[in-house]
Write an enzyme that holds these catalytic residues in place. Structure first.
Site, mmCIF file in Angstrom:
data_model
loop_
_atom_site.group_PDB
_atom_site.id
_atom_site.type_symbol
_atom_site.label_atom_id
_atom_site.label_comp_id
_atom_site.label_asym_id
_atom_site.label_seq_id
_atom_site.Cartn_x
_atom_site.Cartn_y
_atom_site.Cartn_z
ATOM 1 N N ASP A 117 38.333 -31.203 -11.431
ATOM 2 C CA ASP A 117 38.627 -29.938 -10.770
ATOM 3 C C ASP A 117 37.446 -28.995 -11.082
ATOM 4 O O ASP A 117 36.635 -29.305 -11.964
ATOM 5 C CB ASP A 117 39.941 -29.430 -11.397
ATOM 6 C CG ASP A 117 40.235 -27.995 -11.073
ATOM 7 O OD1 ASP A 117 40.253 -27.661 -9.894
ATOM 8 O OD2 ASP A 117 40.456 -27.209 -12.032
ATOM 9 N N ASP A 119 37.315 -24.836 -10.951
ATOM 10 C CA ASP A 119 37.620 -23.582 -11.668
ATOM 11 C C ASP A 119 38.532 -23.815 -12.858
ATOM 12 O O ASP A 119 39.582 -24.444 -12.736
ATOM 13 C CB ASP A 119 38.297 -22.585 -10.716
ATOM 14 C CG ASP A 119 37.310 -22.027 -9.713
ATOM 15 O OD1 ASP A 119 36.584 -21.090 -10.049
ATOM 16 O OD2 ASP A 119 37.247 -22.578 -8.591
ATOM 17 N N ASP A 319 43.062 -28.007 -14.561
ATOM 18 C CA ASP A 319 43.745 -26.977 -15.353
ATOM 19 C C ASP A 319 44.904 -26.307 -14.630
ATOM 20 O O ASP A 319 45.629 -25.516 -15.235
ATOM 21 C CB ASP A 319 42.757 -25.871 -15.734
ATOM 22 C CG ASP A 319 42.395 -25.023 -14.538
ATOM 23 O OD1 ASP A 319 42.072 -25.614 -13.477
ATOM 24 O OD2 ASP A 319 42.468 -23.778 -14.628
HETATM 25 O O1 LIG Z 1 40.981 -26.207 -7.598
HETATM 26 P P1 LIG Z 1 40.042 -25.283 -8.289
HETATM 27 O O2 LIG Z 1 38.611 -25.724 -8.207
HETATM 28 O O3 LIG Z 1 40.461 -25.025 -9.718
HETATM 29 O O4 LIG Z 1 40.149 -23.907 -7.501
HETATM 30 C C1 LIG Z 1 41.330 -23.122 -7.623
HETATM 31 C C2 LIG Z 1 41.043 -21.678 -7.291
HETATM 32 O O5 LIG Z 1 39.888 -21.326 -8.073
HETATM 33 C C3 LIG Z 1 39.337 -20.027 -7.866
HETATM 34 O O6 LIG Z 1 40.220 -19.063 -8.406
HETATM 35 C C4 LIG Z 1 40.436 -19.178 -9.801
HETATM 36 O O7 LIG Z 1 39.189 -18.961 -10.497
HETATM 37 C C5 LIG Z 1 38.621 -17.632 -10.317
HETATM 38 C C6 LIG Z 1 37.283 -17.614 -11.010
HETATM 39 O O8 LIG Z 1 37.375 -17.929 -12.370
HETATM 40 C C7 LIG Z 1 39.599 -16.586 -10.858
HETATM 41 O O9 LIG Z 1 39.068 -15.285 -10.649
HETATM 42 C C8 LIG Z 1 40.941 -16.730 -10.128
HETATM 43 O O10 LIG Z 1 41.885 -15.850 -10.679
HETATM 44 C C9 LIG Z 1 41.464 -18.165 -10.245
HETATM 45 O O11 LIG Z 1 42.628 -18.350 -9.465
HETATM 46 C C10 LIG Z 1 39.087 -19.785 -6.390
HETATM 47 O O12 LIG Z 1 38.601 -18.481 -6.201
HETATM 48 C C11 LIG Z 1 40.349 -20.035 -5.593
HETATM 49 O O13 LIG Z 1 40.104 -19.798 -4.246
HETATM 50 C C12 LIG Z 1 40.732 -21.485 -5.818
HETATM 51 O O14 LIG Z 1 41.862 -21.825 -5.042
#
Ligand SMILES: O=P(O)(O)OC[C@H]1O[C@H](O[C@H]2O[C@H](CO)[C@@H](O)[C@H](O)[C@H]2O)[C@H](O)[C@@H](O)[C@@H]1O
Length: 386
Positions: A117, A119, A319
């Site tokens: 993954d 983020d 995560d």
């Molecule tokens: O599947 P992933 O790669 O883990 O993406 C999931 C979401 O990640 C991002 O949002 C998350 O991370 C951001 C930066 O650290 C944080 O600000 C936010 O609160 C988290 O939800 C991304 O911006 C989303 O669009 C994704 O769906």
């Protein structure tokens, strides 16, 4: 097909069950013996929808609090009850670093396929999604892993965005929670009408699989509506991830979270073919199709020719709640290892745990080191037997 006027139920919320009234009845007319008691109907409150469907509870529990770790002689000391809870949770979900030997004992003579993954796994969680950058050290750890094992990133972000952030050509990428996969050319999966041959930035021939292609105009429309309707909510941010839309509330004052939730809820009422899932301080709008990160893992294993084989060990590190779909796929039939990245105890279908992206990096580096040693041993053995 008219995607707006389908009969499918309007919204499926991910984690929290829909709360019925305490007696599990919807009506305000409760039957007691043979008499009826009239209970005055409560005037609907402003945010009753999102309170009763569990969205607000899910939003409150959607991201673990940041916690300072005390280090003493390189040993983490339990600083409070939270640490004690974490250590007892780790008995059920041991650290993939502490149990590295068990993992590699099982992986011996098997082909590892690595799924990551983005983020919260490769990059730390930060307030601004555009600033969620992975470190150069992490990039080189991922690059090295991909040298030895087929590796794919499966992200909720759009495929283009996650590719821009990772910037490695040696990997496969799946964006929009697996609804946009650029995987290896394969004859077994290419019969699907949603699968077309394509080229990556380097001109390499690949398969492009987009099972929610027909939803593109709808997603675009709902994205624009969400941007318009949330523009007055300070801190709210809407991202278009091609096959899904993210509505962030991390930077919204908590007292306004019900406003965000109600706004998304009201818009979704007009789109019965779209559903809502919860991520880390983000509401995610996506098509009602039977596809998720777990299905993406299965698709990629199939494309790689690694499906249904006993000598394959898929490992998925993630995560978030959306990663649970992938953990479940690996948990079924003991197919592989899910590793949850979390600094706090969480209910999960993963097998192992890691605390944070730093530990993820350490795990990846250790895996590469182990693989190099295995290859060196094999080389010596085959020389001896000549
Ligand atoms: O599947 P992933 O790669 O883990 O993406 C999931 C979401 O990640 C991002 O949002 C998350 O991370 C951001 C930066 O650290 C944080 O600000 C936010 O609160 C988290 O939800 C991304 O911006 C989303 O669009 C994704 O769906």
């Amino acid at each position: 097909m008219d995607l707006k006027t389908n009969q499918v139920s309007p919204v499926l919320t991910d984690p929290a069950p829909i709360k019925k009234s305490r007696l599990g009845m919807k009506s305000s007319l409760l039957q007691h013996s043979s008499t009826f008691i009239m209970i005055p109907r409560k005037k609907p409150g402003k945010f009753d929808d999102v309170r009763s469907n569990g969205w607000l509870d899910a939003m409150k529990s959607s991201s673990p609090p940041q916690k300072k770790l005390i280090k003493d002689f390189n040993v983490e000391v339990a600083s409070d009850d939270t640490d004690i809870a974490y250590f007892s949770w780790m008995l059920k979900y041991p650290s993939a670093l502490n149990f590295f030997e068990q993992i590699t004992n099982y992986a011996k003579n098997k082909k590892i396929a690595m799924f990551l993954d983005y983020d919260g796994t490769l990059s730390p969680i930060v307030d601004d999604p555009d600033r969620a950058l992975m470190s150069d050290d992490m990039r080189s750890a991922v690059r090295n892993v991909a040298k030895y094992f087929p590796t794919a990133i499966i992200s909720g972000r759009s495929r283009d965005k996650v590719y821009d952030l990772v910037g490695l050509t040696e990997l496969y990428y799946a964006g929009s929670h697996g609804m946009d996969i650029m995987g290896p050319l394969s004859h077994t999966v290419s019969d699907d009408p949603n699968c077309v041959e394509s080229n990556d930035q380097q001109g390499k021939e690949l398969n492009l699989f987009q099972p929610a292609r027909e939803f593109l105009p709808l997603i675009d429309e709902v994205f624009r509506t969400l941007v318009e309707n949330t523009k007055e909510i300070k801190g709210a941010k809407v991202e278009n991830h091609k096959f899904c839309v993210s509505v962030h509330y991390r930077n919204v004052d908590e007292k306004n979270w019900p406003v965000v939730a109600q706004c998304v809820h009201d818009i979704l009422k007009g789109y019965p073919r779209l559903r809502l899932t919860h991520g880390r301080k983000v509401l995610e709008v996506r098509p009602v199709i039977d596809w998720d990160k777990g299905k993406a893992v299965e698709f990629l294993l199939e494309s790689l020719g690694l499906s249904d084989k006993n000598d394959v060990l898929p490992i998925y590190i993630g995560d978030d709640r959306t990663d649970e779909d992938a953990f479940k796929v690996l948990q079924g039939d003991n197919r592989g290892y899910g590793i949850l990245v979390s600094p706090v105890p969480k209910e999960t279908s993963a097998f192992y745990s890691l605390r944070n992206p730093e530990e993820v990096m350490k795990f990846l580096n250790t895996l590469v080191k182990w693989k190099k040693q295995e290859e060196a041993k094999c080389a010596i053995d085959s020389k001896r037997s000549m």
